[in-house]
Scaffold this motif. Sequence first.
Motif, short mmCIF file in Angstrom:
data_model
loop_
_atom_site.label_atom_id
_atom_site.label_comp_id
_atom_site.label_asym_id
_atom_site.label_seq_id
_atom_site.Cartn_x
_atom_site.Cartn_y
_atom_site.Cartn_z
N GLY A 69 0.79 -1.23 0.00
CA GLY A 69 0.00 0.00 0.00
C GLY A 69 0.81 1.27 0.00
O GLY A 69 0.26 2.36 -0.13
N ARG A 70 2.14 1.18 0.15
CA ARG A 70 2.98 2.37 0.16
C ARG A 70 3.26 2.85 -1.26
O ARG A 70 3.44 2.05 -2.18
N ASP A 71 3.29 4.17 -1.42
CA ASP A 71 3.69 4.77 -2.69
C ASP A 71 5.18 5.08 -2.65
O ASP A 71 5.69 5.62 -1.66
N VAL A 72 5.89 4.75 -3.72
CA VAL A 72 7.30 5.07 -3.85
C VAL A 72 7.47 5.99 -5.05
O VAL A 72 7.01 5.67 -6.15
N GLU A 73 8.11 7.12 -4.82
CA GLU A 73 8.28 8.08 -5.90
C GLU A 73 9.38 7.63 -6.84
O GLU A 73 10.44 7.17 -6.41
N THR A 74 9.14 7.79 -8.15
CA THR A 74 10.14 7.41 -9.14
C THR A 74 10.86 8.63 -9.71
O THR A 74 12.08 8.68 -9.73
N ILE A 75 10.10 9.62 -10.18
CA ILE A 75 10.74 10.82 -10.70
C ILE A 75 9.93 12.07 -10.35
O ILE A 75 8.72 11.99 -10.08
N LEU A 76 10.61 13.21 -10.36
CA LEU A 76 9.98 14.52 -10.24
C LEU A 76 9.99 15.19 -11.61
O LEU A 76 10.95 15.04 -12.37
N VAL A 77 8.93 15.93 -11.90
CA VAL A 77 8.87 16.72 -13.14
C VAL A 77 8.52 18.15 -12.77
O VAL A 77 7.53 18.40 -12.08
N GLY A 78 9.37 19.08 -13.21
CA GLY A 78 9.12 20.49 -12.97
C GLY A 78 8.94 21.23 -14.29
O GLY A 78 8.45 20.66 -15.27
N ARG A 79 9.39 22.47 -14.31
CA ARG A 79 9.16 23.30 -15.49
C ARG A 79 9.96 22.86 -16.71
O ARG A 79 9.81 23.44 -17.79
N GLU A 80 10.80 21.82 -16.55
CA GLU A 80 11.52 21.29 -17.70
C GLU A 80 10.68 20.37 -18.56
O GLU A 80 11.12 19.96 -19.63
N GLY A 81 9.47 20.03 -18.10
CA GLY A 81 8.75 19.00 -18.84
C GLY A 81 7.25 19.03 -18.74
O GLY A 81 6.63 20.07 -18.54
N ALA A 82 6.68 17.84 -18.88
CA ALA A 82 5.23 17.67 -18.88
C ALA A 82 4.91 16.25 -18.48
O ALA A 82 5.77 15.36 -18.52
N VAL A 83 3.67 16.01 -18.09
CA VAL A 83 3.24 14.66 -17.73
C VAL A 83 1.91 14.36 -18.42
O VAL A 83 1.09 15.25 -18.61
N GLY A 84 1.74 13.10 -18.79
CA GLY A 84 0.46 12.65 -19.35
C GLY A 84 0.38 12.74 -20.85
O GLY A 84 0.36 13.83 -21.42
N GLY A 85 0.36 11.59 -21.55
CA GLY A 85 0.09 11.58 -22.98
C GLY A 85 1.14 12.23 -23.85
O GLY A 85 0.82 12.76 -24.91
N ILE A 86 2.41 12.17 -23.43
CA ILE A 86 3.45 12.85 -24.20
C ILE A 86 3.68 12.16 -25.55
O ILE A 86 3.78 12.80 -26.59
N VAL A 87 3.78 10.85 -25.54
CA VAL A 87 4.02 10.12 -26.80
C VAL A 87 3.03 8.97 -26.99
O VAL A 87 3.23 8.12 -27.84
N SER A 88 1.95 8.97 -26.23
CA SER A 88 1.05 7.80 -26.25
C SER A 88 0.19 7.72 -27.50
O SER A 88 -0.31 6.66 -27.84
N GLN A 89 -0.04 8.86 -28.17
CA GLN A 89 -0.86 8.90 -29.39
C GLN A 89 -2.27 8.37 -29.14
O GLN A 89 -2.85 7.68 -29.96
N GLY A 90 -2.82 8.69 -27.99
CA GLY A 90 -4.18 8.25 -27.71
C GLY A 90 -4.43 8.20 -26.22
O GLY A 90 -3.60 8.58 -25.41
#
Length: 259
Positions: free
Chosen positions: A73-94
């Motif tokens: 049930g614990r969440d483990v963080e993998t990466i941080l994204v700040g003003r250098e990028g974006a999240v969600g649907g970047i290359v998914s094409q759908g």
Amino acid sequence: MTRQSGKTANEGRPFNNLLRHLTDSDYALIQPFLESSTAKTDDLLYNPGDDVATVYFPCGPSLISFLVTNEDGRDVETILVGREGAVGGIVSQGFLPAYTRIMVKVGGPCVRLLVARLEAAKAQSSTLRYLFARYADCMLAQMFQSTACNAIHSIEQRTAKWILSAQERTGDDLVPLTHEQLSTMLGVGRSYASRVIQTFKAEGIVETRRGAILVRNKDALAARACLCNDAVKAHFEEVLRGVYPATDDTPELAPARSK
């Protein structure tokens, strides 16, 4: 997230380095569909399995994190994204399902864009398509580096790395990071994270504030950190020069120009 009117950057562009890296012609393809908002700390953007219909561009000091939920049930963080990028649907094409939980780590300005609008723009411009593909490569490099870091580096090294990573992206020595949030980043119990912070405090490297960590000696903190941040930054510079936040990264940064 709450909606917010008005423009946030020079020449009408939000303070997101990926958007500022676009040529004028590519930016014009998506500009009419960008929606400004204010993200609040701990806002949930996606749960695993959710359809990814919107791309989020953190602006200024805003930070978004990817979290993987374990069987306990614990969440483990993998990466941080700040003003250098974006999240969600970047290359998914759908509208593919999200694999991780995606949450706002540090609230602040943000820009949203429907995935369908981004895909339509990519279909019109190969340079726009290639830029987001290169950013996806940088994001994948972060994930690879995070996997290696979690496997071989000490809690102390990883703590220093995460604080530096957050400090670089927010541009402020006062990092809005609680011991609980830090323990989630590290994938360890809160007591482990607190002990490392107490050690750093005793050495004059950091101080603690209510809900935040104040970096007092960045050079000493960097000496305690692993070199994973440096490896990621070097890859960004090779693939997307000028996009990763730097010490002289200011709102006056000029966007790329069409030729």
